[in-house]
Design an enzyme around this catalytic site. Sequence first.
Site, mmCIF file in Angstrom:
data_model
loop_
_atom_site.group_PDB
_atom_site.id
_atom_site.type_symbol
_atom_site.label_atom_id
_atom_site.label_comp_id
_atom_site.label_asym_id
_atom_site.label_seq_id
_atom_site.Cartn_x
_atom_site.Cartn_y
_atom_site.Cartn_z
ATOM 1 N N GLU A 136 -1.847 -7.567 6.747
ATOM 2 C CA GLU A 136 -0.535 -7.199 7.598
ATOM 3 C C GLU A 136 -0.666 -8.270 8.709
ATOM 4 O O GLU A 136 -1.805 -8.815 9.179
ATOM 5 C CB GLU A 136 -0.424 -5.836 8.004
ATOM 6 C CG GLU A 136 0.790 -5.466 8.712
ATOM 7 C CD GLU A 136 2.238 -5.878 7.809
ATOM 8 O OE1 GLU A 136 2.528 -7.214 7.791
ATOM 9 O OE2 GLU A 136 2.675 -5.123 7.505
ATOM 10 N N HIS A 146 0.796 -1.148 -0.032
ATOM 11 C CA HIS A 146 -0.013 -0.298 -0.100
ATOM 12 C C HIS A 146 0.827 1.203 0.123
ATOM 13 O O HIS A 146 2.076 1.184 0.515
ATOM 14 C CB HIS A 146 -0.878 0.244 1.089
ATOM 15 C CG HIS A 146 -0.171 0.093 2.413
ATOM 16 N ND1 HIS A 146 0.392 1.113 3.055
ATOM 17 C CD2 HIS A 146 0.153 -0.781 3.323
ATOM 18 C CE1 HIS A 146 0.846 0.740 4.296
ATOM 19 N NE2 HIS A 146 0.827 -0.536 4.428
#
Length: 200
Positions: free
Chosen positions: A92, A16
Amino acid sequence: MTDVTTRRCVLHLVRHGESTWNLAGRIQGQSPEAGGLTAAGRAQARLTAELLAERPRPAAIIASDLPRARETAEIIAARLDLALEFDPEIREQNLGVLEGHRLDSPFADDPTAQDTVDRLWREPFLRPEAGESIADMYDRVHRAFQRHADARPGLDLVLVTHGGPVRMASTAEPPTRGVPVPRIGVDNASVTSITINATN
């Protein structure tokens, strides 16, 4: 006999863009309070979208459902004119009680929370309270990669994810007790491409 090359799936892993907690130096993990992208992060995502537009058209774009990855993926999907899918298995690492702490703040018995995070990579089976270990993340992420390769053998896919999963993709073997896992650098909005053989 099927040519093995037709079974190879290329995964283009995109971290990201810069997020608000990246900028603030706070540990994000899977925290629902971690924000989306900064203005710089959105600009990074647009540049990555242009880079991907110059490559062979992917069959799909799949993203972590966390806001910073979702927002990055939306920018890329709009540029490539593709529908967007979400997969929480490429989130994550769940860092449990560490999430939300500043990296430079004291944590438990360590001088800083960053020291605690670093220790997780040196001891890959160590779990933070209410979180998952590096070994846990490795298993989760590699299952997801294989699942997507099996679903679309022979095709290119874009997976918008996070630094931890990209590092797991770059780790050739599963973690071993007592052996540190290298914590390689992964830039915001960078692209790491891997090839996986479909198994079905």
